[in-house]
Design a protein around this motif. Structure first.
Motif, short mmCIF file in Angstrom:
data_model
loop_
_atom_site.label_atom_id
_atom_site.label_comp_id
_atom_site.label_asym_id
_atom_site.label_seq_id
_atom_site.Cartn_x
_atom_site.Cartn_y
_atom_site.Cartn_z
N ILE A 1 11.41 -14.96 -13.29
CA ILE A 1 10.93 -14.49 -14.59
C ILE A 1 9.47 -14.88 -14.73
O ILE A 1 9.11 -16.06 -14.63
CB ILE A 1 11.76 -15.10 -15.74
CG1 ILE A 1 13.24 -14.72 -15.57
CG2 ILE A 1 11.24 -14.62 -17.09
CD1 ILE A 1 14.14 -15.37 -16.58
N LYS A 2 8.64 -13.91 -14.93
CA LYS A 2 7.21 -14.14 -15.03
C LYS A 2 6.88 -15.12 -16.16
O LYS A 2 7.37 -15.00 -17.27
CB LYS A 2 6.48 -12.81 -15.28
CG LYS A 2 4.97 -12.93 -15.23
CD LYS A 2 4.32 -11.56 -15.39
CE LYS A 2 2.79 -11.68 -15.31
NZ LYS A 2 2.13 -10.36 -15.47
N GLY A 3 6.08 -16.12 -15.83
CA GLY A 3 5.64 -17.09 -16.83
C GLY A 3 6.57 -18.27 -17.01
O GLY A 3 6.29 -19.17 -17.79
N ILE A 4 7.70 -18.28 -16.31
CA ILE A 4 8.66 -19.38 -16.44
C ILE A 4 8.86 -20.03 -15.07
O ILE A 4 9.26 -19.38 -14.11
CB ILE A 4 10.01 -18.89 -16.99
CG1 ILE A 4 9.84 -18.36 -18.41
CG2 ILE A 4 11.03 -20.02 -16.97
CD1 ILE A 4 11.12 -17.85 -19.05
N GLU A 5 8.57 -21.32 -15.01
CA GLU A 5 8.83 -22.09 -13.80
C GLU A 5 10.14 -22.85 -13.99
O GLU A 5 10.23 -23.78 -14.81
CB GLU A 5 7.68 -23.07 -13.52
CG GLU A 5 7.85 -23.84 -12.23
CD GLU A 5 6.66 -24.75 -11.94
OE1 GLU A 5 6.79 -25.61 -11.06
OE2 GLU A 5 5.62 -24.59 -12.60
N ASN A 6 11.16 -22.46 -13.27
CA ASN A 6 12.49 -22.98 -13.52
C ASN A 6 12.63 -24.46 -13.18
O ASN A 6 12.12 -24.94 -12.17
CB ASN A 6 13.52 -22.21 -12.69
CG ASN A 6 13.89 -20.88 -13.32
OD1 ASN A 6 13.84 -20.75 -14.53
ND2 ASN A 6 14.26 -19.91 -12.51
N LYS A 7 13.30 -25.17 -14.08
CA LYS A 7 13.77 -26.52 -13.81
C LYS A 7 15.15 -26.39 -13.18
O LYS A 7 15.98 -25.58 -13.63
CB LYS A 7 13.85 -27.31 -15.11
CG LYS A 7 14.57 -28.64 -14.99
CD LYS A 7 14.81 -29.23 -16.37
CE LYS A 7 15.70 -30.47 -16.29
NZ LYS A 7 16.03 -31.00 -17.63
N VAL A 8 15.42 -27.17 -12.15
CA VAL A 8 16.72 -27.11 -11.47
C VAL A 8 17.48 -28.41 -11.73
O VAL A 8 16.94 -29.50 -11.55
CB VAL A 8 16.56 -26.89 -9.95
CG1 VAL A 8 17.93 -26.78 -9.29
CG2 VAL A 8 15.73 -25.64 -9.68
N GLU A 9 18.70 -28.28 -12.16
CA GLU A 9 19.57 -29.45 -12.34
C GLU A 9 20.96 -29.12 -11.84
O GLU A 9 21.31 -27.94 -11.65
CB GLU A 9 19.61 -29.86 -13.81
CG GLU A 9 20.18 -28.80 -14.75
CD GLU A 9 20.15 -29.24 -16.21
OE1 GLU A 9 20.79 -30.27 -16.54
OE2 GLU A 9 19.50 -28.55 -17.01
N VAL A 10 21.75 -30.13 -11.59
CA VAL A 10 23.13 -29.94 -11.16
C VAL A 10 24.04 -30.09 -12.38
O VAL A 10 23.95 -31.08 -13.12
CB VAL A 10 23.52 -30.96 -10.07
CG1 VAL A 10 25.00 -30.81 -9.71
CG2 VAL A 10 22.65 -30.76 -8.83
N VAL A 11 24.89 -29.09 -12.60
CA VAL A 11 25.78 -29.12 -13.76
C VAL A 11 27.23 -28.98 -13.32
O VAL A 11 27.53 -28.50 -12.22
CB VAL A 11 25.43 -27.98 -14.76
CG1 VAL A 11 23.98 -28.10 -15.23
CG2 VAL A 11 25.68 -26.61 -14.14
N GLU A 12 28.11 -29.41 -14.19
CA GLU A 12 29.55 -29.31 -13.93
C GLU A 12 30.09 -27.98 -14.41
O GLU A 12 29.80 -27.54 -15.52
CB GLU A 12 30.30 -30.45 -14.63
CG GLU A 12 31.82 -30.41 -14.38
CD GLU A 12 32.57 -31.47 -15.15
OE1 GLU A 12 33.82 -31.42 -15.11
OE2 GLU A 12 31.92 -32.31 -15.81
N ILE A 13 30.90 -27.36 -13.57
CA ILE A 13 31.58 -26.11 -13.91
C ILE A 13 33.09 -26.33 -13.82
O ILE A 13 33.59 -26.92 -12.86
CB ILE A 13 31.17 -24.97 -12.96
CG1 ILE A 13 29.67 -24.70 -13.04
CG2 ILE A 13 31.96 -23.69 -13.27
CD1 ILE A 13 29.19 -24.15 -14.35
#
Length: 257
Positions: free
Chosen positions: A141-153
């Motif tokens: 997505i232009k203009g958004i630098e993603n933060k990556v985290e580990v989540v529970e599903i």
């Protein structure tokens, strides 16, 4: 007579290069008129419709999957009243912290997990400043630098079993392209007729994961009537048509037959 005249006029300009800007504007105008792009939403009216159909249920169980910061969750409480029991799911840590601050209601259970097709931990991508676009799908997505985290599903089936939830009256899913994964994790609840209404979003987030409206129909159409949500009501979708494959955001409601 008038229809023939109009059709005759358009036959002269159909497909012509010089008229493409006009037709693009007409297409954009038509999409808004059809309530694509979440122009008029209609979600609150849809909640009221669902409530009217659940009149005999004194303590409806409502799932908000993809609760974000809690606006939809609060609307559920406002519409369904003090006797409802809401479970709000938001896996992103920062967004969940905002959700907790925004929702202070004893009838809402706030769950810092996501729902999917299996019990696992996955990477989750979101704007570090927080927005509504957090997703298990990594999108450019232009203009958004993603933060990556580990989540529970967790699967919906396992969550319900572990929390002794025997039925869900209204399930809302807005998880940015992960919607069918949530439904695949609800096979037992679906098979055993334990869900009455399902609202799901369809749009551009389905493109990276190659999911179509047809996939939702194949999962739900046998046991549910499907509507598209308009600003002031519901449009019955009596059968699948490829023209429904419009990747501009729209919400659908599935009602148990």
């Amino acid at each position: 007579m008038l229809d023939s005249l109009i059709n005759g006029l358009f036959q002269k300009i159909y497909g012509k290069k010089s008229f493409q800007p006009l037709f693009r504007k007409l297409y954009s105008f038509s999409l808004k008129g059809l309530n694509y792009g979440i122009v008029g939403s209609g979600e609150t009216q849809t909640m009221a419709y669902v409530k009217s159909k659940l009149q005999g249920i004194t303590n409806p169980v409502l799932f908000d999957v993809g609760a974000n910061i809690g606006e939809y969750t609060q609307n559920l409480v406002n519409v369904f009243g003090p006797n409802c029991q809401v479970f709000a799911f938001e896996p992103a840590k920062l967004t969940f912290e905002i959700l907790v601050k925004n929702i202070k209601n004893q009838n809402v259970s706030l769950e810092n997990i996501g729902l999917g097709s299996k019990n696992e931990q996955i990477k989750f991508f979101s704007d570090p400043n927080g927005n509504t676009l957090g997703s298990a799908v990594n999108r450019d997505i232009k203009g958004i630098e993603n933060k990556v985290e580990v989540v529970e599903i967790q699967t919906l089936d396992s969550f319900c079993e572990n929390n002794q939830i025997s039925k869900i009256d209204f399930l809302k899913i807005d998880v940015e392209g992960f919607e069918t994964e949530v439904l695949l994790g609800a096979k037992e609840m679906l098979k055993n007729n334990k869900m009455n209404f399902i609202q799901f979003e369809f749009g551009g987030t389905q493109i990276p994961v190659r999911i179509f409206v047809k996939d939702f129909f194949e999962l739900l159409n046998q046991d549910f009537i499907i509507y598209r949500i308009l600003a002031d009501g519901l449009e019955l979708i009596s059968e699948y048509n490829e023209r429904l494959e419009i990747f501009s955001y729209s919400n659908f409601l599935a009602e148990r037959r």
